[in-house]
Design an enzyme around this catalytic site. Structure first.
Site, PDB file in Angstrom:
ATOM      1  N   GLY A 198     -39.081  67.734  11.784  1.00 24.07           N
ATOM      2  CA  GLY A 198     -39.873  68.196  10.875  1.00 24.07           C
ATOM      3  C   GLY A 198     -40.061  67.143   9.809  1.00 24.07           C
TER       4      GLY A 198
ATOM      5  N   ARG B 168     -37.288  61.193   9.278  1.00 18.78           N
ATOM      6  CA  ARG B 168     -36.485  61.065  10.402  1.00 18.78           C
ATOM      7  C   ARG B 168     -37.347  60.688  11.795  1.00 18.78           C
ATOM      8  NH1 ARG B 168     -31.235  62.062   9.966  1.00 18.78           N
ATOM      9  NH2 ARG B 168     -30.855  63.917   8.819  1.00 18.78           N
TER      10      ARG B 168
ATOM     11  N   ARG C  39     -51.372  61.245   5.792  1.00 19.99           N
ATOM     12  CA  ARG C  39     -50.713  62.298   5.235  1.00 19.99           C
ATOM     13  C   ARG C  39     -49.109  61.698   4.901  1.00 19.99           C
ATOM     14  NH1 ARG C  39     -52.578  67.898   4.157  1.00 19.99           N
ATOM     15  NH2 ARG C  39     -54.778  67.539   4.658  1.00 19.99           N
TER      16      ARG C  39
ATOM     17  N   ARG D 133     -24.604  65.251   8.518  1.00 22.14           N
ATOM     18  CA  ARG D 133     -25.913  65.755   8.960  1.00 22.14           C
ATOM     19  C   ARG D 133     -26.451  64.787  10.077  1.00 22.14           C
ATOM     20  NH1 ARG D 133     -27.893  68.093   4.259  1.00 22.14           N
ATOM     21  NH2 ARG D 133     -28.701  66.347   3.659  1.00 22.14           N
TER      22      ARG D 133
END
Ligand code: ADE
Length: 235
Positions: free
Chosen positions: A20, A24, A43, A218
């Site tokens: 997402g 990343r 974008r 994470r």
């Protein structure tokens, strides 16, 4: 270029990972792929193509939620000929049997989104499911790497912040393992346009215990999942 992706024809590989978070995508391209090239900054939703063990693989951010992920999945498949798409994302655990950092493969995705209701005029509840071959490969890859991956149904929600946690409890009673925000749309669009898709998820927060992963945990959990995704996508 397509409406939302700035790549030229041929710049995107047939195999793609879909985080997402666009940063990343950049991190994966820098840490897991060789010979990478950024093909889109439209974008600031970055996309990169490189190679993994000699096989061309791309990685494209999708933004958060089903409307955004749908745009990227649709254009990647229909305008760039992408055939295999693996979402790599985070999720919140609904099942008491899951812990922070665990990896989950989504066999199917229930949803509160109206997107599929509109597709079927409100007359059918379509069941978005993973590609069986990809899922089977991912299960084998995870086992071979010693990653204890759970396989089960997930909820793809429109709302990260919900007023109805009781509905999450009810879904958990029906075996739904985790909540995330994109898999149902990815599975539906891939099926509609004859591509293959799978969603792999790392538990970043636990809705039963209120726990949240640290940034460091994470990253480590995410790395394990990326390796499973890459070994799966080149098989
Ligand atoms: N992704 C990660 N955690 C989530 C949550 N709690 N709800 C929806 N999507 C998520």
């Amino acid at each position: 270029m397509s409406t939302h992706i700035g790549a030229k024809p041929g710049e995107i590989a047939e195999r793609i990972l879909l985080p997402g978070d666009p940063l990343r995508a950049k991190w994966i391209s820098e840490n897991f792929l060789d010979d990478t090239k950024c093909y889109s900054t439209v974008r600031n939703v970055y996309g990169f193509t490189g190679t993994y063990r000699g096989v061309p693989v791309s990685v494209q951010g999708t933004g958060m939620g089903m409307p955004s992920a749908s745009i990227y999945a649709h254009e990647l498949i229909n305008e760039y000929g992408v055939q295999t798409l693996i979402r790599i994302g985070s999720c919140g655990a609904l099942s008491e049997n899951l812990q922070l950092g665990d990896v989950v493969a989504a066999i199917g995705a229930s949803t509160d989104s109206a997107m599929n209701r509109q597709r079927f005029d409100g007359l059918m509840d379509y069941a978005p499911v993973a590609d069986f071959g990809l899922l089977r490969t991912a299960v084998d890859v995870a086992a071979g790497r010693g990653v204890g991956m759970s396989v089960g149904p997930v909820l793809s929600t429109d709302a990260f912040y919900t007023d109805r946690p009781d509905l999450y409890d009810r879904l958990a009673d029906y075996g739904v393992l985790v909540v995330e925000m994109e898999a149902a749309a990815l599975y539906t669009i891939a099926a509609r346009h004859r591509a293959r898709s799978l969603a792999l998820l790392t538990v970043s927060d636990h809705l039963r215990t209120g726990e949240r992963s640290s940034a460091e945990d994470r990253e480590q959990g995410f790395s394990q999942m990326v390796e499973v995704a890459l070994d799966t996508i080149i098989t």
